[in-house]
Design a protein around this motif. Structure first.
Motif, PDB file in Angstrom:
ATOM      1  N   VAL A   1      -3.905   1.332   6.765  1.00 40.12           N
ATOM      2  CA  VAL A   1      -4.057   0.435   5.624  1.00 40.12           C
ATOM      3  C   VAL A   1      -5.152  -0.570   5.966  1.00 40.12           C
ATOM      4  CG1 VAL A   1      -2.971  -1.266   4.138  1.00 40.12           C
ATOM      5  CG2 VAL A   1      -1.656   0.706   4.925  1.00 40.12           C
ATOM      6  N   ILE A   2      -6.185  -0.597   5.136  1.00 41.03           N
ATOM      7  CA  ILE A   2      -7.307  -1.512   5.349  1.00 41.03           C
ATOM      8  C   ILE A   2      -7.259  -2.567   4.250  1.00 41.03           C
ATOM      9  CG2 ILE A   2      -9.810  -1.711   5.608  1.00 41.03           C
ATOM     10  CD1 ILE A   2      -9.846   1.278   6.333  1.00 41.03           C
ATOM     11  N   ASP A   3      -6.913  -3.776   4.641  1.00 42.18           N
ATOM     12  CA  ASP A   3      -6.741  -4.881   3.692  1.00 42.18           C
ATOM     13  C   ASP A   3      -7.938  -5.819   3.834  1.00 42.18           C
ATOM     14  OD1 ASP A   3      -5.883  -6.917   2.064  1.00 42.18           O
ATOM     15  OD2 ASP A   3      -4.341  -7.655   3.439  1.00 42.18           O
ATOM     16  N   VAL A   4      -8.798  -5.820   2.831  1.00 40.48           N
ATOM     17  CA  VAL A   4     -10.010  -6.643   2.871  1.00 40.48           C
ATOM     18  C   VAL A   4      -9.813  -7.848   1.948  1.00 40.48           C
ATOM     19  CG1 VAL A   4     -12.516  -6.668   2.727  1.00 40.48           C
ATOM     20  CG2 VAL A   4     -11.324  -4.504   3.153  1.00 40.48           C
TER      21      VAL A   4
ATOM     22  N   THR B   1     -11.924 -13.481   3.574  1.00 41.76           N
ATOM     23  CA  THR B   1     -12.372 -14.001   4.859  1.00 41.76           C
ATOM     24  C   THR B   1     -12.317 -12.954   5.969  1.00 41.76           C
ATOM     25  OG1 THR B   1     -11.537 -16.170   4.198  1.00 41.76           O
ATOM     26  CG2 THR B   1     -11.995 -15.849   6.541  1.00 41.76           C
ATOM     27  N   THR B   2     -11.238 -12.169   6.007  1.00 48.56           N
ATOM     28  CA  THR B   2     -11.064 -11.184   7.085  1.00 48.56           C
ATOM     29  C   THR B   2     -10.652  -9.823   6.527  1.00 48.56           C
ATOM     30  OG1 THR B   2      -8.726 -11.755   7.380  1.00 48.56           O
ATOM     31  CG2 THR B   2     -10.326 -12.954   8.749  1.00 48.56           C
ATOM     32  N   THR B   3     -10.793  -8.825   7.398  1.00 51.33           N
ATOM     33  CA  THR B   3     -10.229  -7.501   7.154  1.00 51.33           C
ATOM     34  C   THR B   3      -9.124  -7.282   8.176  1.00 51.33           C
ATOM     35  OG1 THR B   3     -12.247  -6.527   6.237  1.00 51.33           O
ATOM     36  CG2 THR B   3     -10.675  -5.009   7.228  1.00 51.33           C
ATOM     37  N   ASP B   4      -7.960  -6.862   7.704  1.00 48.23           N
ATOM     38  CA  ASP B   4      -6.829  -6.553   8.584  1.00 48.23           C
ATOM     39  C   ASP B   4      -6.548  -5.067   8.470  1.00 48.23           C
ATOM     40  OD1 ASP B   4      -6.220  -9.328   9.290  1.00 48.23           O
ATOM     41  OD2 ASP B   4      -5.538  -9.516   7.214  1.00 48.23           O
ATOM     42  N   ILE B   5      -6.485  -4.395   9.617  1.00 45.18           N
ATOM     43  CA  ILE B   5      -6.143  -2.964   9.624  1.00 45.18           C
ATOM     44  C   ILE B   5      -4.800  -2.799  10.313  1.00 45.18           C
ATOM     45  CG2 ILE B   5      -6.801  -0.659  10.385  1.00 45.18           C
ATOM     46  CD1 ILE B   5      -9.663  -1.388  10.157  1.00 45.18           C
ATOM     47  N   GLY B   6      -3.874  -2.154   9.602  1.00 47.01           N
ATOM     48  CA  GLY B   6      -2.563  -1.856  10.147  1.00 47.01           C
ATOM     49  C   GLY B   6      -2.264  -0.379   9.981  1.00 47.01           C
ATOM     50  N   VAL B   7      -1.117   0.038  10.480  1.00 43.51           N
ATOM     51  CA  VAL B   7      -0.757   1.453  10.453  1.00 43.51           C
ATOM     52  C   VAL B   7       0.630   1.619   9.825  1.00 43.51           C
ATOM     53  CG1 VAL B   7      -0.449   3.543  11.817  1.00 43.51           C
ATOM     54  CG2 VAL B   7      -2.085   1.807  12.570  1.00 43.51           C
ATOM     55  N   LEU B   8       0.697   2.469   8.806  1.00 45.02           N
ATOM     56  CA  LEU B   8       1.975   2.815   8.201  1.00 45.02           C
ATOM     57  C   LEU B   8       2.646   3.922   9.009  1.00 45.02           C
ATOM     58  CD1 LEU B   8       1.491   3.104   4.338  1.00 45.02           C
ATOM     59  CD2 LEU B   8       3.277   1.788   5.493  1.00 45.02           C
TER      60      LEU B   8
ATOM     61  N   ALA C   1       0.835  -1.210   0.000  1.00 43.53           N
ATOM     62  CA  ALA C   1       0.000   0.000   0.000  1.00 43.53           C
ATOM     63  C   ALA C   1       0.866   1.255   0.000  1.00 43.53           C
ATOM     64  CB  ALA C   1      -0.921  -0.004   1.215  1.00 43.53           C
ATOM     65  N   SER C   2       1.927   1.243   0.778  1.00 41.82           N
ATOM     66  CA  SER C   2       2.835   2.391   0.820  1.00 41.82           C
ATOM     67  C   SER C   2       3.503   2.598  -0.533  1.00 41.82           C
ATOM     68  CB  SER C   2       3.897   2.173   1.904  1.00 41.82           C
ATOM     69  OG  SER C   2       4.838   3.223   1.912  1.00 41.82           O
ATOM     70  N   TYR C   3       3.939   1.514  -1.153  1.00 42.15           N
ATOM     71  CA  TYR C   3       4.621   1.599  -2.446  1.00 42.15           C
ATOM     72  C   TYR C   3       3.684   2.117  -3.533  1.00 42.15           C
ATOM     73  CZ  TYR C   3       7.011   0.111  -6.695  1.00 42.15           C
ATOM     74  OH  TYR C   3       7.590   0.089  -7.932  1.00 42.15           O
ATOM     75  N   LEU C   4       2.444   1.639  -3.548  1.00 43.81           N
ATOM     76  CA  LEU C   4       1.504   2.001  -4.610  1.00 43.81           C
ATOM     77  C   LEU C   4       1.004   3.441  -4.494  1.00 43.81           C
ATOM     78  CD1 LEU C   4      -0.607  -1.283  -4.762  1.00 43.81           C
ATOM     79  CD2 LEU C   4       0.983  -0.452  -6.507  1.00 43.81           C
ATOM     80  N   THR C   5       1.050   4.010  -3.296  1.00 39.60           N
ATOM     81  CA  THR C   5       0.489   5.354  -3.078  1.00 39.60           C
ATOM     82  C   THR C   5       1.532   6.414  -2.737  1.00 39.60           C
ATOM     83  OG1 THR C   5       0.147   4.894  -0.718  1.00 39.60           O
ATOM     84  CG2 THR C   5      -1.669   4.357  -2.223  1.00 39.60           C
ATOM     85  N   ASN C   6       2.754   5.982  -2.428  1.00 35.14           N
ATOM     86  CA  ASN C   6       3.804   6.887  -1.931  1.00 35.14           C
ATOM     87  C   ASN C   6       3.441   7.515  -0.595  1.00 35.14           C
ATOM     88  OD1 ASN C   6       5.679   6.555  -4.063  1.00 35.14           O
ATOM     89  ND2 ASN C   6       4.438   7.918  -5.348  1.00 35.14           N
ATOM     90  N   GLU C   7       2.471   6.948   0.099  1.00 35.39           N
ATOM     91  CA  GLU C   7       2.121   7.425   1.443  1.00 35.39           C
ATOM     92  C   GLU C   7       3.057   6.778   2.457  1.00 35.39           C
ATOM     93  OE1 GLU C   7      -0.251   9.542   2.587  1.00 35.39           O
ATOM     94  OE2 GLU C   7      -1.192  10.004   0.657  1.00 35.39           O
TER      95      GLU C   7
END
Length: 518
Positions: A274-277, A280-287, A263-269
């Motif tokens: 980061v919300i990864d859906v 089966t699950t959704t994983d939320i992490g923090v850059l 996500a960081s690479y694709l957006t340069n953020e």
């Protein structure tokens, strides 16, 4: 032109991408994860190679992110039989090894354990002489019964002498083919959690070997025979396959971190949620500065407390295949899912199971399948179900934020088409191109890291010398894991004074990161 191939194995899909030497996307594919994992990987590689049309000999690096080791622990399947040596008597006799472990997990791996005298104080002073005779006796008893041995000594990150000597003795008694996990190489300071991480690492040796062998076979079947092989770690960086065979426990929780790095690479953020859906699950992490935020909590894996680095993640049961029950005000969203069977079971695909994807299509959020197959659902019930789905995500966002201020959120994963462009607590929703394979991209562009955590007596060392030693050790670890020496740089230094210890003690943690060695 040279290429890299990256594969990320999730619970629902196996994603693969090929990037050229300038990190441009050449091919991407999603295929269903298979029960044996290897077949899904082989198919994903084949699809990417066919799509790109490149010569297999041009693939110089192959990266894998997988939950294989996590699943082995959770399912209690494919683990190694182990012996455990703790060096710390008489100081550590009160709490034996495996304390607090789930009984079924302990019974799966346990051959024997012993606590012997030895170990050091934090400042390097010896607690007691190492009991070599007892270590030798344990080795004779375990010969032919153990595949691996976990060795943990009190304060071994300060002085490694006893663990290394115990390994020498046991290697003499047990012969070749037995793996040794030494705690100073794996965990941080705390004894019990470091010991647990070391035991888990030892128990994963055979599972890791099957994983690496299967990956090599999948590559070879597609003509890729000379690529350097790397596996992703749980901090979003890579390690050589040979390094992963020594430290398989470091691959646990690597899947979500690949998505965060991608996500960081694709957006340069560099700083965002980061919300990864997935299915089966959704994983939320923090850059944070382009890397996943590490958790400050004790990590529990399969019911076992450990203290090695883990990403700060919040996972909950919402994905593309999540089952929806009890429509109306009592709507129930998940947590179970039809997973990779969504294309067969979802209503919009002609199946008979109402899923989160069906709801998203019914409210007009997503466009796939046959929308006419959900026209019969009452509109108020559909809206209530979709509202509940979004509430689950917004509640999780709130838990992961460190302040009330809105923050950017990057949506990745194939299931992220479920989510709207505006959510509470979010300043802007970012949907990057190729969001559906962000995890595979994350593992393919990842760097290689090394990390050290150690207690120093500043009275003996002096601050500058202690920091220099910690940085040098972290750089050596990164190079051993596969980083090019010239590219390694220090990205994180943490100093924590330990007021309860004499000698002006400080705990220093240093992380070094570098580019892949060519």
């Amino acid at each position: 032109m040279t290429y890299r191939i990256g594969i990320d194995v999730g619970g629902t899909h196996t994603d693969a991408v090929i990037l050229d030497q300038n990190s441009n996307l050449v091919a991407k594919t999603k295929s269903a994860t298979t029960p044996d994992i290897g077949t899904g990987i082989q198919k994903a590689i084949a699809a990417c190679m066919q799509q790109s049309g490149i010569d297999p000999a041009q693939v110089t690096h192959a990266m894998l992110g997988t939950t294989h080791c996590t699943n082995a622990i959770v399912e209690r399947h494919g683990l190694s039989s182990i012996g455990v040596v703790r060096i710390g008597a008489p100081a550590t006799l009160a709490i034996p090894p495996f304390t607090g472990w789930p009984e079924d997990l302990k019974n799966t791996v346990f051959v024997g354990s012993t606590i012997v005298s030895g170990g050091h104080e934090f400042d390097g002073q010896r607690i007691a002489a190492l009991d070599e005779a007892e270590i030798r006796r344990a080795g004779r008893e375990w010969k032919g019964k153990v595949a691996a041995v976990a060795i943990t000594a009190v304060n071994s990150p300060v002085d490694t002498e006893d663990e290394l000597r115990a390994k020498e003795i046991l290697a003499e008694e047990l012969g070749e083919g037995v793996h040794f996990s030494l705690s100073y190489e794996i965990g941080s300071i705390g004894l019990l959690e470091r010991e647990n991480a070391t035991i888990l690492n030892a128990s994963l040796v055979e599972a890791a070997k099957r994983m690496v062998d299967g990956f090599e076979s999948s590559l070879a079947e597609n003509g890729i025979e000379h690529a350097q092989i790397f596996l992703s770690q749980n901090d979003g960086t890579l390690m050589r396959s040979s390094y992963a065979l020594r430290f398989p426990v470091l691959t646990i929780a690597s899947g979500p971190t690949n998505s965060i790095r991608g996500a960081s690479y694709l957006t340069n953020e560099q700083n965002a949620l980061v919300i990864d859906v997935g299915g089966t699950t959704t994983d939320i992490g923090v850059l944070v500065q382009g890397f996943p935020r590490e958790s400050s909590l004790v990590a529990e894996i399969g019911g076992v407390r450990t203290n090695f680095r883990m990403p700060d993640l919040l996972s909950f049961g919402l994905g593309g295949g999540t089952r929806i029950r009890e429509m109306g005000k009592d709507v129930q969203v998940g947590p179970d899912s039809v997973g990779y069977q969504l294309p067969q079971k979802g209503l919009i695909f002609g199946g008979d199971t109402l899923t989160a994807t069906d709801i998203a299509v019914a409210v007009g959020q997503a466009s796939l399948g046959d929308a006419a197959k959900v026209d019969h659902l009452p509109k108020p019930d559909v809206e209530a179900a979709y509202k509940r789905m979004i509430e689950l995500v917004e509640e999780a966002i709130d838990k992961m934020k460190t302040s009330a201020d809105p923050v950017p959120a990057i949506l990745v994963g194939g299931g992220s088409i479920l989510l709207p462009n505006e959510m509470a607590g979010v300043s802007k929703v970012i949907r990057p191109a190729n969001f559906d394979v962000a995890n595979a991209i994350g593992v393919t562009i990842a760097q290689v890291s090394g990390q050290i955590e150690k207690i120093y007596s500043l009275t003996d060392w002096g601050r500058d010398k202690a920091l220099a030693d910690a940085k040098e050790t972290a750089i050596r670890e990164a190079v051993a894991a596969g980083a090019g020496e010239q590219s390694v740089e220090i990205v994180d230094v943490e100093e924590v004074p330990l007021a309860y210890l004499p000698g002006n003690a400080v705990r220093i943690r240093v992380k070094a990161v570098g580019e892949l060695s060519v």
